[in-house]
Design an enzyme around this catalytic site. Structure first.
Site, PDB file in Angstrom:
ATOM      1  CG  HIS A 266     -30.984  20.040 -48.848  1.00 12.38           C
ATOM      2  ND1 HIS A 266     -30.817  21.352 -48.467  1.00 12.38           N
ATOM      3  CD2 HIS A 266     -30.011  19.318 -48.236  1.00 12.38           C
ATOM      4  CE1 HIS A 266     -29.766  21.417 -47.667  1.00 12.38           C
ATOM      5  NE2 HIS A 266     -29.264  20.212 -47.498  1.00 12.38           N
ATOM      6  CG  ASP A 322     -27.332  12.098 -45.959  1.00 16.10           C
ATOM      7  OD1 ASP A 322     -26.139  11.955 -45.650  1.00 16.10           O
ATOM      8  OD2 ASP A 322     -28.077  12.914 -45.409  1.00 16.10           O
TER       9      ASP A 322
HETATM   10  N1  CMC Z   1     -39.930  11.943 -49.770  1.00 14.04           N
HETATM   11  C1  CMC Z   1     -41.221  12.265 -50.012  1.00 14.04           C
HETATM   12  N2  CMC Z   1     -41.728  13.498 -49.826  1.00 14.04           N
HETATM   13  C2  CMC Z   1     -40.900  14.440 -49.355  1.00 14.04           C
HETATM   14  C3  CMC Z   1     -39.553  14.182 -49.080  1.00 14.04           C
HETATM   15  C4  CMC Z   1     -39.065  12.876 -49.307  1.00 14.04           C
HETATM   16  N3  CMC Z   1     -37.801  12.560 -49.069  1.00 14.04           N
HETATM   17  N4  CMC Z   1     -38.958  15.302 -48.629  1.00 14.04           N
HETATM   18  C5  CMC Z   1     -39.907  16.242 -48.606  1.00 14.04           C
HETATM   19  N5  CMC Z   1     -41.079  15.728 -49.047  1.00 14.04           N
HETATM   20  C6  CMC Z   1     -42.353  16.456 -49.246  1.00 14.04           C
HETATM   21  C7  CMC Z   1     -43.099  16.627 -47.946  1.00 14.04           C
HETATM   22  O1  CMC Z   1     -43.985  15.569 -47.717  1.00 14.04           O
HETATM   23  C8  CMC Z   1     -43.801  17.935 -48.178  1.00 14.04           C
HETATM   24  O2  CMC Z   1     -44.929  17.703 -48.999  1.00 14.04           O
HETATM   25  P1  CMC Z   1     -46.286  18.573 -48.798  1.00 14.04           P
HETATM   26  O3  CMC Z   1     -45.927  19.954 -49.235  1.00 14.04           O
HETATM   27  O4  CMC Z   1     -47.280  17.906 -49.654  1.00 14.04           O
HETATM   28  O5  CMC Z   1     -46.625  18.488 -47.342  1.00 14.04           O
HETATM   29  C9  CMC Z   1     -42.817  18.741 -49.003  1.00 14.04           C
HETATM   30  O6  CMC Z   1     -42.024  17.776 -49.695  1.00 14.04           O
HETATM   31  C10 CMC Z   1     -41.896  19.631 -48.157  1.00 14.04           C
HETATM   32  O7  CMC Z   1     -41.352  18.815 -47.117  1.00 14.04           O
HETATM   33  P2  CMC Z   1     -40.836  19.383 -45.743  1.00 14.04           P
HETATM   34  O8  CMC Z   1     -40.711  18.264 -44.784  1.00 14.04           O
HETATM   35  O9  CMC Z   1     -41.651  20.578 -45.332  1.00 14.04           O
HETATM   36  O10 CMC Z   1     -39.417  19.924 -46.201  1.00 14.04           O
HETATM   37  P3  CMC Z   1     -38.238  20.292 -45.240  1.00 14.04           P
HETATM   38  O11 CMC Z   1     -37.469  21.358 -45.897  1.00 14.04           O
HETATM   39  O12 CMC Z   1     -38.752  20.563 -43.875  1.00 14.04           O
HETATM   40  O13 CMC Z   1     -37.423  18.910 -45.142  1.00 14.04           O
HETATM   41  C11 CMC Z   1     -35.892  17.195 -45.454  1.00 14.04           C
HETATM   42  C12 CMC Z   1     -36.204  18.669 -45.708  1.00 14.04           C
HETATM   43  C13 CMC Z   1     -34.460  16.932 -45.860  1.00 14.04           C
HETATM   44  C14 CMC Z   1     -36.024  16.925 -43.940  1.00 14.04           C
HETATM   45  C15 CMC Z   1     -36.874  16.301 -46.228  1.00 14.04           C
HETATM   46  O14 CMC Z   1     -36.730  16.536 -47.613  1.00 14.04           O
HETATM   47  C16 CMC Z   1     -36.701  14.824 -45.907  1.00 14.04           C
HETATM   48  O15 CMC Z   1     -37.290  14.353 -44.947  1.00 14.04           O
HETATM   49  N6  CMC Z   1     -35.862  14.082 -46.708  1.00 14.04           N
HETATM   50  C17 CMC Z   1     -35.586  12.688 -46.401  1.00 14.04           C
HETATM   51  C18 CMC Z   1     -34.525  12.608 -45.311  1.00 14.04           C
HETATM   52  C19 CMC Z   1     -33.166  13.017 -45.838  1.00 14.04           C
HETATM   53  O16 CMC Z   1     -32.740  12.593 -46.890  1.00 14.04           O
HETATM   54  N7  CMC Z   1     -32.450  13.830 -45.048  1.00 14.04           N
HETATM   55  C20 CMC Z   1     -31.113  14.309 -45.396  1.00 14.04           C
HETATM   56  C21 CMC Z   1     -31.099  15.760 -45.659  1.00 14.04           C
HETATM   57  S1  CMC Z   1     -29.646  16.373 -46.515  1.00 14.04           S
HETATM   58  C22 CMC Z   1     -28.287  16.095 -45.513  1.00 14.04           C
HETATM   59  C23 CMC Z   1     -28.397  16.524 -44.111  1.00 14.04           C
HETATM   60  O17 CMC Z   1     -28.792  17.620 -43.800  1.00 14.04           O
HETATM   61  O18 CMC Z   1     -28.051  15.713 -43.271  1.00 14.04           O
END
Ligand code: CMC
Length: 386
Positions: A266, A322
């Protein structure tokens, strides 16, 4: 050779940590793992409130008293029936359309039928918030019926919002456990600070466009798998794993392939999402009564594996809202591709409240981008271009 521009401003990727405006609607505490609507912790609301009370709280700013709650219930029930033209329009949507795409289109059309469509004043906006909330549920259920070759089931007047939705999906009055489970889900997702879809709604509202346009922007934004479709993707992932025994090898393979684990991570929460705790509990409760508990067992095992993995621990990646929505909604018998529309049916309360908050003190939301391309390139006539 042209020079790349040197800018004095620098971009924050994904606007992380950027505070865009003030809000009185909800507070997300990502460090403590707390969520408040209008100052009330979701702990109180999930346990004690009805969806209708939470909607009123977010829209009006205070918990309703006895006469206000009867009025809000009455008003929401009164606008449940969608304009008949819309049901005809839904019949023209390709039957294999993702329900979220159908919802995006039909909410845009709904604006044509709303007598207050172009009135952005507070009273008209409140009436539209009621209509959008009630009719979104009716239209989601109607599309599900139509795509299954059935006629839409008209809403009932005597059921609350959650129970009526389940009734319109199946034609059967749901059990108290099922309707309270859905109601709790709808309460928990009703608002969440400046999440991407709410931001989209507020940007659209800030141009003094109309409420339906703002909600269509929000639906289109929620539809993505990084936001509101993560619940559907989480279920698909649990079904792909197929068996508790497969969790560990599946996880190792997913990690090697650099796949994201859906329902995990998140932008704001660096601890377990407080909503996930309730949804986990709800899924456990439902597994004793309805549906196949296998998906939940897989989710529980995957959470255990993720929580012990150094990559996830270092990055503070925990189940988000989710993750356990997926087994909970699955055990309610809801089709996976409807999950994002259920998210929208809840968040429409927050979106409409945010649009009204935006208009109460509007200023155009218009950020800037840091330009990183070339400038002052020489003009090359067509015949001389390589
Ligand atoms: N699985 C594996 N690695 C992950 C995940 C995941 N679900 N989420 C983040 N990471 C890693 C990512 O690869 C990155 O690693 P590194 O620093 O080595 O590059 C690090 O964690 C930070 O990721 P980010 O993409 O920069 O983080 P963000 O804050 O931009 O993304 C997120 C947040 C929710 C988009 C992401 O955690 C994700 O894609 N989660 C899976 C999709 C998901 O469950 N979405 C629902 C979000 S909550 C409800 C809503 O808002 O709808």
């Amino acid at each position: 050779m042209a020079n790349a521009i040197q800018s004095s401003t620098s971009a924050t990727r994904g606007l992380e940590g950027v505070v865009v405006t003030t809000t009185q609607l909800s507070k997300v505490d990502g460090t403590a793992g707390r969520l408040y609507y209008r100052g009330y912790s979701i702990d109180h609301l999930a346990k004690n409130a009805s969806f209708e009370e939470v909607a009123y709280l977010l829209w009006a700013g205070h918990l309703p008293n006895a006469s206000e709650i009867s009025k809000v219930r009455e008003d929401l029930v009164a606008c449940r029936t969608a304009p008949s033209g819309l049901v005809d329009a839904l019949r023209k949507v390709p039957l294999n359309a993702p329900p979220m795409t159908a919802l995006r289109s039909i909410i845009s059309l709904l604006g044509h039928y709303d007598p207050d469509a172009e009135d952005n004043g507070p009273e008209a906006s409140m009436r539209k918030a009621y209509r959008l909330t009630s009719q979104m549920a009716t239209l989601v259920a109607a599309f599900d019926q139509i795509r299954k070759g059935k006629d839409p089931i008209p809403p009932r007047q005597d059921l609350n919002h959650a129970a009526n939705f389940l009734y319109m999906l199946t034609g059967e009055e749901p059990s108290d456990i099922a309707s309270r489970a859905l109601e709790t889900y709808l309460i928990l997702l009703a608002d969440h600070g400046f999440n991407a879809s709410t931001f989209a709604a507020r940007v659209t509202a800030s141009t003094l466009s109309d409420m339906h346009s703002a909600i269509v922007s929000a639906i289109g934004t929620l539809k993505g798998p990084l936001h509101g479709a993560a619940n559907q993707r989480a279920l698909e992932q649990f079904l792909e794993i197929g068996d508790v025994e497969n969790v560990k090898p599946w996880f190792e393979k997913a990690k090697a392939e650099k796949r994201r684990i859906m329902g995990v991570g998140h932008r704001v929460y660096k601890v377990v999402d407080p909503r996930a705790r309730y949804l986990r509990q709800m899924a456990l409760q439902l597994s004793g009564t309805t549906g196949n508990p296998q998906v939940l067992d897989i989710a529980l095992k995957l959470e255990e594996v993720v929580s012990e993995d150094p990559y996830f621990v270092e990055r503070k990646l925990y189940p988000n809202v989710d993750y356990y929505s997926a087994p909970a909604l699955y055990m309610l018998g809801i089709d996976a591709d409807l999950f994002p529309t259920l998210f929208a049916m809840s968040r429409v309360v927050g979106w409409t409240a945010h649009v009204m908050e935006q208009w109460a003190n509007n200023r155009l939301i218009r950020p800037r981008a840091q330009f990183i391309g070339d400038l002052d390139l020489p003009w090359v006539p067509l015949e001389e271009r390589p």
